[in-house]
Design a protein around this motif. Structure first.
Motif, PDB file in Angstrom:
ATOM      1  N   UNK A 199      -1.112   8.665   9.720  1.00  0.00           N
ATOM      2  CA  UNK A 199      -1.013   9.077  11.096  1.00  0.00           C
ATOM      3  C   UNK A 199      -2.394   9.473  11.611  1.00  0.00           C
ATOM      4  N   UNK A 200      -2.947  10.457  10.773  1.00  0.00           N
ATOM      5  CA  UNK A 200      -4.215  10.950  11.164  1.00  0.00           C
ATOM      6  C   UNK A 200      -5.484   9.873  11.209  1.00  0.00           C
ATOM      7  N   UNK A 201      -5.124   8.994  10.216  1.00  0.00           N
ATOM      8  CA  UNK A 201      -6.049   7.600  10.284  1.00  0.00           C
ATOM      9  C   UNK A 201      -5.904   6.825  11.591  1.00  0.00           C
ATOM     10  N   UNK A 202      -4.842   6.577  12.093  1.00  0.00           N
ATOM     11  CA  UNK A 202      -4.314   6.036  13.221  1.00  0.00           C
ATOM     12  C   UNK A 202      -4.755   6.599  14.563  1.00  0.00           C
ATOM     13  N   UNK A 203      -4.635   7.878  14.483  1.00  0.00           N
ATOM     14  CA  UNK A 203      -5.083   8.800  15.667  1.00  0.00           C
ATOM     15  C   UNK A 203      -6.470   8.684  15.688  1.00  0.00           C
ATOM     16  N   UNK A 204      -7.258   8.804  14.762  1.00  0.00           N
ATOM     17  CA  UNK A 204      -8.776   8.854  14.548  1.00  0.00           C
ATOM     18  C   UNK A 204      -9.162   7.639  15.046  1.00  0.00           C
ATOM     19  N   UNK A 205      -8.586   6.476  14.461  1.00  0.00           N
ATOM     20  CA  UNK A 205      -9.087   5.049  15.072  1.00  0.00           C
ATOM     21  C   UNK A 205      -8.885   5.124  16.546  1.00  0.00           C
ATOM     22  N   UNK A 206      -7.738   5.384  17.197  1.00  0.00           N
ATOM     23  CA  UNK A 206      -7.445   5.492  18.507  1.00  0.00           C
ATOM     24  C   UNK A 206      -8.802   6.123  19.406  1.00  0.00           C
ATOM     25  N   UNK A 223     -12.544   1.171  17.000  1.00  0.00           N
ATOM     26  CA  UNK A 223     -10.966   1.640  16.417  1.00  0.00           C
ATOM     27  C   UNK A 223     -10.685   1.412  14.977  1.00  0.00           C
ATOM     28  N   UNK A 224     -11.562   0.266  14.480  1.00  0.00           N
ATOM     29  CA  UNK A 224     -11.019  -0.386  13.158  1.00  0.00           C
ATOM     30  C   UNK A 224     -11.785   0.377  11.963  1.00  0.00           C
ATOM     31  N   UNK A 225     -12.836   1.030  12.326  1.00  0.00           N
ATOM     32  CA  UNK A 225     -13.767   1.431  11.298  1.00  0.00           C
ATOM     33  C   UNK A 225     -12.985   2.154  10.259  1.00  0.00           C
ATOM     34  N   UNK A 226     -12.253   3.443  10.511  1.00  0.00           N
ATOM     35  CA  UNK A 226     -11.464   4.233   9.713  1.00  0.00           C
ATOM     36  C   UNK A 226     -10.247   3.532   8.933  1.00  0.00           C
ATOM     37  N   UNK A 227      -9.454   2.618   9.672  1.00  0.00           N
ATOM     38  CA  UNK A 227      -8.526   1.959   9.211  1.00  0.00           C
ATOM     39  C   UNK A 227      -8.933   0.936   8.033  1.00  0.00           C
ATOM     40  N   UNK A 228     -10.060   0.297   8.465  1.00  0.00           N
ATOM     41  CA  UNK A 228     -10.694  -0.734   7.228  1.00  0.00           C
ATOM     42  C   UNK A 228     -10.914   0.141   5.928  1.00  0.00           C
ATOM     43  N   UNK A 229     -11.482   1.166   6.088  1.00  0.00           N
ATOM     44  CA  UNK A 229     -11.815   1.965   4.898  1.00  0.00           C
ATOM     45  C   UNK A 229     -10.569   2.396   4.125  1.00  0.00           C
ATOM     46  N   UNK A 230      -9.490   3.115   4.936  1.00  0.00           N
ATOM     47  CA  UNK A 230      -8.367   3.404   4.471  1.00  0.00           C
ATOM     48  C   UNK A 230      -7.656   2.422   3.749  1.00  0.00           C
ATOM     49  N   UNK A 231      -7.383   1.340   4.440  1.00  0.00           N
ATOM     50  CA  UNK A 231      -6.358   0.227   3.807  1.00  0.00           C
ATOM     51  C   UNK A 231      -7.115  -0.421   2.744  1.00  0.00           C
ATOM     52  N   UNK A 232      -8.671  -0.534   2.704  1.00  0.00           N
ATOM     53  CA  UNK A 232      -9.147  -1.082   1.476  1.00  0.00           C
ATOM     54  C   UNK A 232      -8.903  -0.209   0.159  1.00  0.00           C
ATOM     55  N   UNK A 233      -8.658   1.057   0.438  1.00  0.00           N
ATOM     56  CA  UNK A 233      -8.407   2.007  -0.731  1.00  0.00           C
ATOM     57  C   UNK A 233      -7.010   1.912  -1.321  1.00  0.00           C
ATOM     58  N   UNK A 234      -6.146   1.201  -0.422  1.00  0.00           N
ATOM     59  CA  UNK A 234      -4.596   1.245  -0.974  1.00  0.00           C
ATOM     60  C   UNK A 234      -4.483   0.022  -1.797  1.00  0.00           C
ATOM     61  N   UNK A 235      -3.853  -0.251  -2.855  1.00  0.00           N
ATOM     62  CA  UNK A 235      -3.611  -1.369  -3.762  1.00  0.00           C
ATOM     63  C   UNK A 235      -2.464  -2.153  -2.972  1.00  0.00           C
ATOM     64  N   UNK A 236      -2.293  -2.388  -1.829  1.00  0.00           N
ATOM     65  CA  UNK A 236      -1.261  -3.273  -1.178  1.00  0.00           C
ATOM     66  C   UNK A 236      -1.647  -4.485  -1.343  1.00  0.00           C
ATOM     67  N   UNK A 237      -0.569  -5.409  -1.345  1.00  0.00           N
ATOM     68  CA  UNK A 237      -0.639  -6.876  -1.290  1.00  0.00           C
ATOM     69  C   UNK A 237      -1.474  -7.159   0.012  1.00  0.00           C
ATOM     70  N   UNK A 238      -2.322  -7.993   0.051  1.00  0.00           N
ATOM     71  CA  UNK A 238      -3.078  -8.706   1.008  1.00  0.00           C
ATOM     72  C   UNK A 238      -2.554  -8.517   2.398  1.00  0.00           C
ATOM     73  N   UNK A 239      -0.958  -9.075   2.347  1.00  0.00           N
ATOM     74  CA  UNK A 239      -0.226  -9.299   3.561  1.00  0.00           C
ATOM     75  C   UNK A 239       0.021  -8.075   4.175  1.00  0.00           C
TER      76      UNK A 239
END
Length: 247
Positions: free
Chosen positions: A133-140, A149-165
């Motif tokens: 939520x903090x990353x989302x708020x910071x992005x907004x 808006x996409x800068x911090x979410x890109x960093x954060x999501x690239x750190x998570x081992x989630x499937x690409x979808x």
């Protein structure tokens, strides 16, 4: 509109559409450089914002199953992000946007440069609803202040081992929500004049086609390659921000 202007709008549409289809984010980074040759800054941003939203619908369809499985996670990003946009706009009177862009550009450059040349990817596995939520708020907030808006979410999501979808099912709708808000605000301010709408209509077919090419590549790459793509995108985004801020 001159032939040269149409050419640069088309090139920008192809570059932005392709990265939109491939990564679900970063459209402005690849498209604005071309569009600014043909259009004034406000019109160029207006075209890119609307193009990102319309073109992004194709990307949402690709990850529709991941979207429906992870609605609570997505809302942790989107709701604070939308609340952050007006906060960022109001902070423009107190914080220098150019200085902020330099700071974010350096952060993206250091992160993207460091992990682009490492064998092991960052791996942050545990659930972090508050941090999401903090990353989302910071992005907004950054979106409202400096169109980042996409800068911090890109960093954060690239750190998570989630499937690409699943990663895309966060990044693309988050960016589309913030950009849709931006589009509405630009429309309210009268940015969508007849020449701007004409430029958008010129860009749209190429953008849609290029997005399909990007989506085809997205379907064929592995989860790890997609994460490396986001890290590389962080590096390019940081370079682009710094170049624009310093030139």
């Amino acid at each position: 509109m001159t032939t040269t202007a149409v050419l640069f709008i088309t090139l920008g549409a192809f570059a932005g559409g392709f990265v939109n289809g491939l990564a679900g984010t970063g459209t402005a980074l690849f498209a604005l450089g071309f569009l600014l040759v043909a259009l004034d800054p406000i019109s160029a941003v207006a075209v890119v914002s609307l193009m990102s939203v319309v073109t992004g619908i194709q990307g949402l369809w690709v990850v529709r199953e991941a979207l429906t499985r992870n609605v609570p996670r997505l809302m942790r990003f989107i709701i604070p992000g939308l609340l952050g946009v007006p906060v960022g706009i109001s902070l423009l009177s107190f914080i220098d946007a150019d200085t902020l862009k330099l700071i974010i550009g350096v952060l993206l450059l250091v992160y993207g440069g460091f992990f682009s040349f490492r064998a092991n990817l960052p791996k942050f596995e545990r659930r972090t609803p508050v941090l999401d939520s903090l990353i989302g708020l910071s992005g907004g907030v950054l979106g409202g202040m400096a169109s980042l808006s996409g800068a911090l979410p890109v960093i954060w999501c690239s750190m998570r081992p989630w499937p690409k979808a699943e990663t895309r099912a966060v990044l693309q709708p988050f960016n589309m929500s913030v950009l849709f808000t931006t589009t509405v605000m630009l429309w309210w301010r009268g940015a969508y004049t007849a020449p701007t709408v004409t430029a958008f209509l010129i860009a749209l077919p190429t953008s849609l086609l290029a997005a399909q090419i990007g989506i085809a590549v997205f379907r064929r790459i592995s989860d790890n390659i997609f994460r490396r793509l986001l890290i590389g995108l962080s590096l390019l985004l940081g370079l682009g921000i710094l170049i624009r801020a310093l030139v």
